[in-house]
Design an enzyme around this catalytic site. Structure first.
Site, PDB file in Angstrom:
ATOM      1  N   HIS A 147     -10.053   1.214   0.749  1.00 23.03           N
ATOM      2  CA  HIS A 147      -9.895   0.105   1.745  1.00 23.03           C
ATOM      3  C   HIS A 147     -10.870  -0.069   2.812  1.00 23.03           C
ATOM      4  O   HIS A 147     -10.631  -0.358   4.015  1.00 23.03           O
ATOM      5  CB  HIS A 147      -8.361   0.238   2.305  1.00 23.03           C
ATOM      6  N   HIS A 169       0.875  -1.249   0.055  1.00 23.16           N
ATOM      7  CA  HIS A 169      -0.027  -0.115   0.050  1.00 23.16           C
ATOM      8  C   HIS A 169       0.642   1.212  -0.070  1.00 23.16           C
ATOM      9  O   HIS A 169       0.579   2.275   0.450  1.00 23.16           O
ATOM     10  CB  HIS A 169      -1.043  -0.097   1.291  1.00 23.16           C
ATOM     11  N   GLU A 195     -11.675  -4.339  -2.857  1.00 27.90           N
ATOM     12  CA  GLU A 195     -10.770  -3.468  -3.361  1.00 27.90           C
ATOM     13  C   GLU A 195     -10.516  -3.711  -4.995  1.00 27.90           C
ATOM     14  O   GLU A 195      -9.779  -4.348  -5.052  1.00 27.90           O
ATOM     15  CB  GLU A 195      -9.377  -3.597  -2.464  1.00 27.90           C
TER      16      GLU A 195
END
Length: 360
Positions: free
Chosen positions: A180, A106, A325
């Protein structure tokens, strides 16, 4: 439609943080904050009209300043993982932070959801909208290019949250954003999501190694526990002795989305890619996107001692929320056979994902 703005707190550096709540004519509402452009609440009714917040999160700013599970966060420049915490582009090597067992996850640890974004509020033809903008300088998180980023949330009259992502850079770079949010359609504080039913519009997924880095294979879901082409309970096969599930500690994989022919024939820019329903409350959520992949994650690493108390003191634990996601495939920068996450200098990264809520 209506937009309400209220003070949410102040960062340790003295920056003001606000909460923005969009409400439509049905009384459905969604709230966001300029700390990270984070989605912090989603209030929707069940089949009997009882309203509940269906996204996991925190009551106060303090929780979001830490937010180890990335509740509601905008993830970029690259969502998911880059193997080896490095990549090469145009003959240049770009090292990234190793924050996930030798890989980069991420784009951390300097996450976008820990920063204050600029805000613009307006009414569009679809509904009330809040737009968050961030300038990401060359070298930020290890990525090349000065990038201007905007993420907009629109709450529509048909109870959908439309997320529009936009980025432009002055150098070739990576652009792969997602949201998220963790959903529990029974209510954020209602425990396990294993009884939820899920459908995913995908005939294949990308198997991964023990570090959750795809092997490069695109494997059919047919005949495996990864097959959600017919709606089934999340818990039905999550405990199967199937290597991808054992490695991922449950579902935490990228599905290769199938664009429905009917959607393409209508000329829609986004296609239906997934649906989830809670049979008890009757709340459902459909997801539409124009992206090629979707990570379905079942909260396998949620632990109260990790995330702390949630809204109303709720204890968020193992598999108490799930994520849909939308994304380019994990580690796509290293896999030439995967759709490319590379954004060329001066070109626009534009993508849309929609989360639409209903009852049945």
């Amino acid at each position: 439609m209506a937009i309400n703005v209220e003070r949410f707190g102040e960062t340790p550096q003295g920056q003001q943080v606000d909460k923005y709540t969009l409400t439509n004519e049905h009384g459905v509402s969604a709230s966001f904050t300029n700390l990270g452009g984070t989605w912090i609440s989603m209030l929707v009714p069940d089949r009997n009209g009882q309203v509940a917040d269906v996204v996991l999160g925190y009551d106060s700013l303090e929780g979001y300043l830490k937010n180890p599970a990335h509740f509601g966060a905008v993830i970029g420049r690259n969502a998911n993982r880059i193997g080896g915490a490095a990549f090469s582009l145009n003959g240049e090597d770009y090292p990234l932070s190793d924050n996930d067992g030798g890989n980069n996850l991420h784009s951390g640890p300097d996450f976008y959801h820990g920063r204050i974004w600029e805000v613009e509020l307006d009414e569009s033809s679809l509904g009330s909208r809040v737009s968050f903008s961030l300038f990401s300088p060359d070298g930020d998180q290890g990525f090349p290019g000065n990038a201007q980023i905007t993420v907009s949330y629109t709450l529509t009259q048909d109870d959908a949250v439309v997320i529009d992502y936009h980025m432009i850079s002055d150098a070739d770079t990576v652009a792969n954003f997602t949201n998220h949010s963790y959903f529990n359609l029974a209510g954020h504080d209602q425990g396990s999501i294993l009884g939820h039913k899920v459908w995913i519009n995908a005939d294949a997924f990308t198997p991964a190694d023990a570090g959750s880095i795809p092997t490069g294979e695109v494997a059919p879901v047919k005949g495996t526990p990864m097959d959600f082409t017919k709606m089934k309970e999340i818990g039905q096969e999550i405990g199967a002795a199937y290597e991808p599930l054992l490695l991922g500690k449950g579902y935490d994989h990228n599905w290769v989305l199938r664009l429905a022919e009917t959607d393409k024939e209508r000329g829609d820019e986004v296609c239906l890619c997934a649906k989830a329903c809670d049979p008890v409350s009757g709340r459902c959520m459909a997801v539409y996107t124009d992206l090629p992949g979707m990570q379905f994650y079942t909260g396998n690493f949620l632990r109260e001692e990790l995330v702390g108390p949630g809204k109303g003191g709720a204890a968020y634990g193992f598999r108490h929320g799930f994520c849909f996601e939308t994304q380019y495939y994990p580690d796509a920068i290293h896999k030439s056979s995967f759709p490319s996450p590379i954004l060329r200098a001066g070109e626009e990264y534009k993508t849309t994902t929609i989360y639409q809520f209903s009852q049945e």
